[in-house]
Design a protein around this motif. Structure first.
Motif, PDB file in Angstrom:
ATOM      1  N   ASP A  14       0.831  -1.203   0.000  1.00 15.95           N
ATOM      2  CA  ASP A  14       0.000   0.000   0.000  1.00 15.95           C
ATOM      3  C   ASP A  14       0.868   1.256   0.000  1.00 15.95           C
ATOM      4  N   GLY A  15       1.937   1.242   0.795  1.00 13.52           N
ATOM      5  CA  GLY A  15       2.829   2.396   0.855  1.00 13.52           C
ATOM      6  C   GLY A  15       3.560   2.628  -0.457  1.00 13.52           C
ATOM      7  N   ILE A  16       4.029   1.532  -1.084  1.00 13.89           N
ATOM      8  CA  ILE A  16       4.733   1.657  -2.367  1.00 13.89           C
ATOM      9  C   ILE A  16       3.785   2.153  -3.454  1.00 13.89           C
ATOM     10  N   ALA A  17       2.594   1.569  -3.501  1.00 11.78           N
ATOM     11  CA  ALA A  17       1.619   1.984  -4.517  1.00 11.78           C
ATOM     12  C   ALA A  17       1.273   3.460  -4.369  1.00 11.78           C
ATOM     13  N   GLU A  18       1.075   3.898  -3.142  1.00  5.34           N
ATOM     14  CA  GLU A  18       0.742   5.302  -2.900  1.00  5.34           C
ATOM     15  C   GLU A  18       1.906   6.217  -3.280  1.00  5.34           C
ATOM     16  N   GLY A  19       3.136   5.801  -2.910  1.00  6.68           N
ATOM     17  CA  GLY A  19       4.303   6.614  -3.230  1.00  6.68           C
ATOM     18  C   GLY A  19       4.540   6.729  -4.720  1.00  6.68           C
ATOM     19  N   LEU A  20       4.409   5.613  -5.443  1.00  3.22           N
ATOM     20  CA  LEU A  20       4.591   5.638  -6.892  1.00  3.22           C
ATOM     21  C   LEU A  20       3.503   6.458  -7.578  1.00  3.22           C
ATOM     22  N   THR A  21       2.273   6.353  -7.074  1.00  7.00           N
ATOM     23  CA  THR A  21       1.175   7.148  -7.626  1.00  7.00           C
ATOM     24  C   THR A  21       1.426   8.635  -7.415  1.00  7.00           C
ATOM     25  N   VAL A  26       1.036   5.429 -12.937  1.00 12.64           N
ATOM     26  CA  VAL A  26      -0.219   4.689 -12.796  1.00 12.64           C
ATOM     27  C   VAL A  26       0.169   3.290 -12.338  1.00 12.64           C
ATOM     28  N   VAL A  27      -0.374   2.851 -11.203  1.00 15.66           N
ATOM     29  CA  VAL A  27       0.083   1.614 -10.572  1.00 15.66           C
ATOM     30  C   VAL A  27      -1.053   0.604 -10.469  1.00 15.66           C
ATOM     31  N   ASP A  28      -0.804  -0.610 -10.956  1.00 11.72           N
ATOM     32  CA  ASP A  28      -1.691  -1.754 -10.722  1.00 11.72           C
ATOM     33  C   ASP A  28      -0.956  -2.701  -9.783  1.00 11.72           C
ATOM     34  N   TRP A  29      -1.593  -3.042  -8.661  1.00  9.38           N
ATOM     35  CA  TRP A  29      -0.925  -3.797  -7.596  1.00  9.38           C
ATOM     36  C   TRP A  29      -1.541  -5.194  -7.485  1.00  9.38           C
ATOM     37  N   LEU A  30      -0.696  -6.214  -7.575  1.00 14.39           N
ATOM     38  CA  LEU A  30      -1.110  -7.597  -7.362  1.00 14.39           C
ATOM     39  C   LEU A  30      -0.254  -8.206  -6.259  1.00 14.39           C
ATOM     40  N   LYS A  31      -0.793  -9.250  -5.613  1.00 12.43           N
ATOM     41  CA  LYS A  31      -0.166  -9.749  -4.386  1.00 12.43           C
ATOM     42  C   LYS A  31       0.426 -11.147  -4.510  1.00 12.43           C
ATOM     43  N   ASP A  32       0.422 -11.734  -5.699  1.00 15.01           N
ATOM     44  CA  ASP A  32       1.081 -13.032  -5.865  1.00 15.01           C
ATOM     45  C   ASP A  32       1.621 -13.148  -7.286  1.00 15.01           C
ATOM     46  N   GLY A  33       2.597 -14.026  -7.447  1.00 15.36           N
ATOM     47  CA  GLY A  33       3.289 -14.132  -8.721  1.00 15.36           C
ATOM     48  C   GLY A  33       2.447 -14.688  -9.850  1.00 15.36           C
ATOM     49  N   GLU A  34       1.564 -15.613  -9.556  1.00 15.78           N
ATOM     50  CA  GLU A  34       0.751 -16.220 -10.613  1.00 15.78           C
ATOM     51  C   GLU A  34      -0.253 -15.206 -11.168  1.00 15.78           C
ATOM     52  N   SER A  35      -0.877 -14.419 -10.285  1.00 15.28           N
ATOM     53  CA  SER A  35      -1.797 -13.379 -10.759  1.00 15.28           C
ATOM     54  C   SER A  35      -1.061 -12.383 -11.642  1.00 15.28           C
ATOM     55  N   ALA A  36       0.177 -12.057 -11.264  1.00 12.86           N
ATOM     56  CA  ALA A  36       0.974 -11.127 -12.064  1.00 12.86           C
ATOM     57  C   ALA A  36       1.302 -11.720 -13.428  1.00 12.86           C
ATOM     58  N   ARG A  37       1.642 -13.018 -13.445  1.00 11.63           N
ATOM     59  CA  ARG A  37       1.952 -13.667 -14.719  1.00 11.63           C
ATOM     60  C   ARG A  37       0.749 -13.646 -15.647  1.00 11.63           C
ATOM     61  N   LEU A  38      -0.430 -13.944 -15.112  1.00  6.99           N
ATOM     62  CA  LEU A  38      -1.644 -13.924 -15.914  1.00  6.99           C
ATOM     63  C   LEU A  38      -1.948 -12.525 -16.428  1.00  6.99           C
ATOM     64  N   PRO A 103      14.799  -2.225   4.061  1.00  2.26           N
ATOM     65  CA  PRO A 103      13.933  -1.072   3.746  1.00  2.26           C
ATOM     66  C   PRO A 103      14.633  -0.105   2.807  1.00  2.26           C
ATOM     67  N   PHE A 104      13.861   0.688   2.086  1.00  2.17           N
ATOM     68  CA  PHE A 104      14.423   1.634   1.141  1.00  2.17           C
ATOM     69  C   PHE A 104      13.600   2.917   1.181  1.00  2.17           C
ATOM     70  N   ALA A 105      14.166   3.978   0.644  1.00  4.06           N
ATOM     71  CA  ALA A 105      13.460   5.256   0.568  1.00  4.06           C
ATOM     72  C   ALA A 105      12.601   5.276  -0.687  1.00  4.06           C
ATOM     73  N   LEU A 106      11.353   5.728  -0.554  1.00  2.00           N
ATOM     74  CA  LEU A 106      10.456   5.777  -1.706  1.00  2.00           C
ATOM     75  C   LEU A 106      11.006   6.664  -2.817  1.00  2.00           C
ATOM     76  N   GLY A 107      11.684   7.742  -2.425  1.00  2.00           N
ATOM     77  CA  GLY A 107      12.258   8.630  -3.423  1.00  2.00           C
ATOM     78  C   GLY A 107      13.277   7.927  -4.287  1.00  2.00           C
ATOM     79  N   GLU A 108      14.096   7.061  -3.668  1.00  2.00           N
ATOM     80  CA  GLU A 108      15.087   6.308  -4.440  1.00  2.00           C
ATOM     81  C   GLU A 108      14.398   5.312  -5.361  1.00  2.00           C
ATOM     82  N   LEU A 109      13.355   4.636  -4.867  1.00  2.00           N
ATOM     83  CA  LEU A 109      12.614   3.692  -5.700  1.00  2.00           C
ATOM     84  C   LEU A 109      12.049   4.388  -6.934  1.00  2.00           C
TER      85      LEU A 109
END
Length: 221
Positions: A14-21, A26-38, A103-109
């Protein structure tokens, strides 16, 4: 720029998605590898992937291997809590373009993702220029004839797409695909409203609409 975020930790995701937004993606967030592959099998408009290694159903390195086989050079940034040299080498050798340790800084990401996507598109300079417009993705700012334009986040994203793709037309489906994530509901006239507001702020620059083609930037006649 549209990103696929694959992260199973709800709080971190949630924090990464909000920071990138907030940084203009534009961010689409999925929580497992198989859903991402599909998703990657059916959706080809992503400009990059931010990928956690430790994922359920299909781990990050397995998904990365699939991306390299099926999606070629799609930029991928790995996220992991594993900080050993061996783990970093394994991730990069598997085809990752970059690697960030938690952990990392959102700005660096955000800066690393912008750099990856630029390189993926063959662009070395982050600034986009057209006529007297200068768009700076690093600071999400636009100047016209040396004066800063006061654009909303959506107006900025829309202008970014039009400048990056000039002189080609962008159709309504192409624009909506890049401007909105899966979780956003789009009303039928939303894009037209943003285009209208942007037109009023661009002075002598015209956003021309051609029937059955879409929109592009043009100089006033």
């Amino acid at each position: 720029m549209r990103l696929l975020l694959v992260e199973d930790d709800p709080l971190l995701g949630d924090g990464i998605a909000e920071g990138l937004t907030d940084a203009g993606f534009v961010v689409d967030w999925l929580k497992d590898g198989e859903s991402a592959r599909l998703a990657l099998m059916t959706e080809h408009s992503f400009d990059g992937v931010v990928l956690d290694i430790g994922l359920p159903r299909l781990d990050g390195l397995q998904l990365l291997a699939w991306i390299r086989r099926e999606r070629g050079h799609l930029p991928v940034l790995l996220l992991t809590a594993r900080d050993s040299i061996e783990d970093r080498i394994k991730g990069l050798d598997a085809g990752a373009d970059d690697y960030l340790i938690k952990p990392f800084a959102l700005g660096e990401l955000c800066a690393r993702v912008r750099a990856l996507v630029r390189r993926g598109k063959g662009k070395h300079d982050g600034e986009l220029c057209w006529q007297d417009l200068v768009l700076d993705p690093a600071h999400q700012s636009v100047q016209q004839a040396g004066q800063t334009l006061n654009l909303t986040a959506m107006e900025y994203r829309l202008l970014h797409l039009l400048m990056a793709n000039h002189p080609h037309y962008l159709s309504r489906p192409q624009l909506e695909e890049k401007l909105y994530g899966w979780q956003q509901d789009i009303e039928s006239n939303t894009l037209d409203v943003h285009l209208s507001h942007l037109r009023k702020k661009l002075n002598h620059v015209v956003i021309r609409n051609a029937r059955n083609l879409g929109w592009r930037l043009e100089e006033k006649e």
